[in-house]
Enzyme design. Structure first.
Site, PDB file in Angstrom:
ATOM      1  N   ASP A   1       0.860  -1.177   0.000  1.00  0.00           N
ATOM      2  CA  ASP A   1       0.000   0.000   0.000  1.00  0.00           C
ATOM      3  C   ASP A   1       0.904   1.237   0.000  1.00  0.00           C
ATOM      4  OD1 ASP A   1      -1.618   2.163   0.725  1.00  0.00           O
ATOM      5  OD2 ASP A   1      -2.762   1.008   2.190  1.00  0.00           O
TER       6      ASP A   1
ATOM      7  N   ASN B   1      -6.925  12.446 -11.076  1.00  0.00           N
ATOM      8  CA  ASN B   1      -7.670  12.870 -12.268  1.00  0.00           C
ATOM      9  C   ASN B   1      -7.490  14.377 -12.430  1.00  0.00           C
ATOM     10  OD1 ASN B   1      -9.982  14.321 -10.953  1.00  0.00           O
ATOM     11  ND2 ASN B   1     -10.274  12.305 -10.052  1.00  0.00           N
TER      12      ASN B   1
ATOM     13  N   VAL C   1      -6.180   4.419  -5.740  1.00  0.00           N
ATOM     14  CA  VAL C   1      -5.048   4.901  -4.941  1.00  0.00           C
ATOM     15  C   VAL C   1      -5.252   6.370  -4.558  1.00  0.00           C
ATOM     16  CG1 VAL C   1      -3.536   5.511  -6.897  1.00  0.00           C
ATOM     17  CG2 VAL C   1      -2.544   4.752  -4.735  1.00  0.00           C
ATOM     18  N   ASP C   2      -5.924   7.126  -5.395  1.00  0.00           N
ATOM     19  CA  ASP C   2      -6.221   8.539  -5.102  1.00  0.00           C
ATOM     20  C   ASP C   2      -7.042   8.652  -3.809  1.00  0.00           C
ATOM     21  OD1 ASP C   2      -6.488  11.263  -5.463  1.00  0.00           O
ATOM     22  OD2 ASP C   2      -7.800  11.138  -7.211  1.00  0.00           O
TER      23      ASP C   2
ATOM     24  N   SER D   1      -2.731   4.581 -14.167  1.00  0.00           N
ATOM     25  CA  SER D   1      -3.740   4.317 -15.234  1.00  0.00           C
ATOM     26  C   SER D   1      -4.216   2.876 -15.341  1.00  0.00           C
ATOM     27  CB  SER D   1      -3.246   4.754 -16.629  1.00  0.00           C
ATOM     28  OG  SER D   1      -3.389   6.137 -16.798  1.00  0.00           O
ATOM     29  N   THR D   2      -3.608   1.934 -14.594  1.00  0.00           N
ATOM     30  CA  THR D   2      -3.952   0.520 -14.837  1.00  0.00           C
ATOM     31  C   THR D   2      -5.087   0.002 -13.953  1.00  0.00           C
ATOM     32  OG1 THR D   2      -2.293  -0.404 -13.308  1.00  0.00           O
ATOM     33  CG2 THR D   2      -1.586   0.046 -15.579  1.00  0.00           C
TER      34      THR D   2
ATOM     35  N   ILE E   1      -8.786   1.993 -12.468  1.00  0.00           N
ATOM     36  CA  ILE E   1     -10.052   2.551 -12.959  1.00  0.00           C
ATOM     37  C   ILE E   1      -9.920   3.048 -14.405  1.00  0.00           C
ATOM     38  CG2 ILE E   1     -11.661   4.484 -12.603  1.00  0.00           C
ATOM     39  CD1 ILE E   1     -11.002   4.075  -9.499  1.00  0.00           C
ATOM     40  N   TYR E   2      -8.746   3.570 -14.789  1.00  0.00           N
ATOM     41  CA  TYR E   2      -8.562   4.113 -16.141  1.00  0.00           C
ATOM     42  C   TYR E   2      -8.347   3.034 -17.204  1.00  0.00           C
ATOM     43  CZ  TYR E   2      -8.706   9.086 -14.864  1.00  0.00           C
ATOM     44  OH  TYR E   2      -9.097  10.348 -14.455  1.00  0.00           O
TER      45      TYR E   2
HETATM   46  N1  AR6 Z   1      -1.319   1.491  -3.020  1.00  0.00           N
HETATM   47  C1  AR6 Z   1      -0.755   1.138  -4.199  1.00  0.00           C
HETATM   48  N2  AR6 Z   1      -1.468   0.896  -5.319  1.00  0.00           N
HETATM   49  C2  AR6 Z   1      -2.810   1.003  -5.222  1.00  0.00           C
HETATM   50  C3  AR6 Z   1      -3.484   1.368  -4.026  1.00  0.00           C
HETATM   51  C4  AR6 Z   1      -2.671   1.629  -2.888  1.00  0.00           C
HETATM   52  N3  AR6 Z   1      -3.195   1.995  -1.724  1.00  0.00           N
HETATM   53  N4  AR6 Z   1      -4.816   1.394  -4.276  1.00  0.00           N
HETATM   54  C5  AR6 Z   1      -4.990   1.039  -5.571  1.00  0.00           C
HETATM   55  N5  AR6 Z   1      -3.786   0.790  -6.140  1.00  0.00           N
HETATM   56  P1  AR6 Z   1      -6.300   3.514  -9.832  1.00  0.00           P
HETATM   57  P2  AR6 Z   1      -6.006   4.941 -12.401  1.00  0.00           P
HETATM   58  C6  AR6 Z   1      -3.458   0.397  -7.517  1.00  0.00           C
HETATM   59  O1  AR6 Z   1      -7.649   3.038 -10.200  1.00  0.00           O
HETATM   60  O2  AR6 Z   1      -6.233   3.689 -13.150  1.00  0.00           O
HETATM   61  C7  AR6 Z   1      -9.320   7.561  -9.293  1.00  0.00           C
HETATM   62  O3  AR6 Z   1     -10.704   7.677  -9.089  1.00  0.00           O
HETATM   63  C8  AR6 Z   1      -4.531  -0.215  -8.375  1.00  0.00           C
HETATM   64  O4  AR6 Z   1      -4.668  -1.594  -8.056  1.00  0.00           O
HETATM   65  O5  AR6 Z   1      -6.062   3.997  -8.452  1.00  0.00           O
HETATM   66  O6  AR6 Z   1      -4.866   5.833 -12.810  1.00  0.00           O
HETATM   67  C9  AR6 Z   1      -8.708   8.879  -9.730  1.00  0.00           C
HETATM   68  O7  AR6 Z   1      -9.317   9.981  -9.098  1.00  0.00           O
HETATM   69  C10 AR6 Z   1      -3.937  -0.008  -9.768  1.00  0.00           C
HETATM   70  O8  AR6 Z   1      -2.976  -1.011 -10.066  1.00  0.00           O
HETATM   71  O9  AR6 Z   1      -5.790   4.718 -10.816  1.00  0.00           O
HETATM   72  C11 AR6 Z   1      -8.962   8.869 -11.211  1.00  0.00           C
HETATM   73  O10 AR6 Z   1     -10.273   9.302 -11.504  1.00  0.00           O
HETATM   74  C12 AR6 Z   1      -3.194   1.314  -9.638  1.00  0.00           C
HETATM   75  O11 AR6 Z   1      -3.098   1.575  -8.232  1.00  0.00           O
HETATM   76  C13 AR6 Z   1      -8.807   7.412 -11.574  1.00  0.00           C
HETATM   77  O12 AR6 Z   1      -9.099   6.677 -10.385  1.00  0.00           O
HETATM   78  C14 AR6 Z   1      -3.893   2.476 -10.295  1.00  0.00           C
HETATM   79  O13 AR6 Z   1      -5.309   2.318 -10.169  1.00  0.00           O
HETATM   80  C15 AR6 Z   1      -7.399   7.083 -11.994  1.00  0.00           C
HETATM   81  O14 AR6 Z   1      -7.363   5.760 -12.463  1.00  0.00           O
END
Ligand code: AR6
Length: 169
Positions: free
Chosen positions: A11, A25, A34-35, A118-119, A121-122
């Protein structure tokens, strides 16, 4: 050089570093994934600072303090939404990493942790994103001797394995 780059599963909100990178975003107003985790762990002061920064275009990055996080700063990078791969997604993803390193240089930061931008939600396929991320990280480590450590924090074992394979370990 390899000891300056490490891949771990975990994490990112628990990582102590000069900066952690957020997969944000363009509104910089928080979100899921993660955001959401970073904003929850940092506390509401993080959102207050983000909202002073205005919008951040895709591929660019902004820096804030880390507040209650163990990391001193958060670099908010806006990755591309996956749209099939022919909408400049690869270049925009690379740009996130390059702009994050440029902010580190500007602020004299030496250690950083990235999530897999990006991997989630995006929807960017991780098998395609990992080599792009690692190429940009390796280039930065070669070009910037002041960088002490770059950690990529993968949330799942499966994601860690994809990055390990892309790194050739
Ligand atoms: N620590 C490390 N990695 C994590 C954690 C954590 N605590 N939580 C999730 N991940 P994502 P995106 C991983 O969806 O695709 C948000 O709503 C997750 O498993 O967080 O860039 C923003 O506001 C994945 O491998 O980011 C944007 O709207 C990686 O982090 C949108 O999501 C990225 O997944 C951005 O989407």
């Amino acid at each position: 050089m390899t000891e300056r780059l490490r891949l771990i599963q975990g994490d990112i909100t628990h990582v102590t570093a000069d900066a952690i990178v957020n997969a944000a975003n363009s509104s910089l107003g928080g979100g899921g994934g993660v955001d959401g985790a970073i904003h929850r762990a940092a506390g509401k002061e993080l959102l207050a600072e983000c909202l002073t920064l205005g919008r951040c275009p895709t591929g660019q990055a902004r820096i804030t303090r880390g507040y209650r996080l163990p990391a001193a700063h958060v670099i908010h990078a806006v990755g591309p939404v996956w749209q099939g791969g022919k909408h400049n997604e690869d270049a925009l993803l690379a740009s996130c990493y390059r702009n994050a390193f440029a902010l580190m240089e500007k602020h004299g930061l030496r250690t950083v942790a990235f999530p897999s931008i990006s991997t989630g939600i995006y929807g960017f396929p991780i098998e395609r994103a990992a080599p792009i991320a690692l190429r940009e990280i390796r280039a930065a480590l070669e070009q910037r001797p002041e960088l002490e450590q770059v950690t990529v924090v993968l949330f799942s074992e499966k994601d860690l394995k994809v990055y390990q394979q892309a790194l050739g370990v």
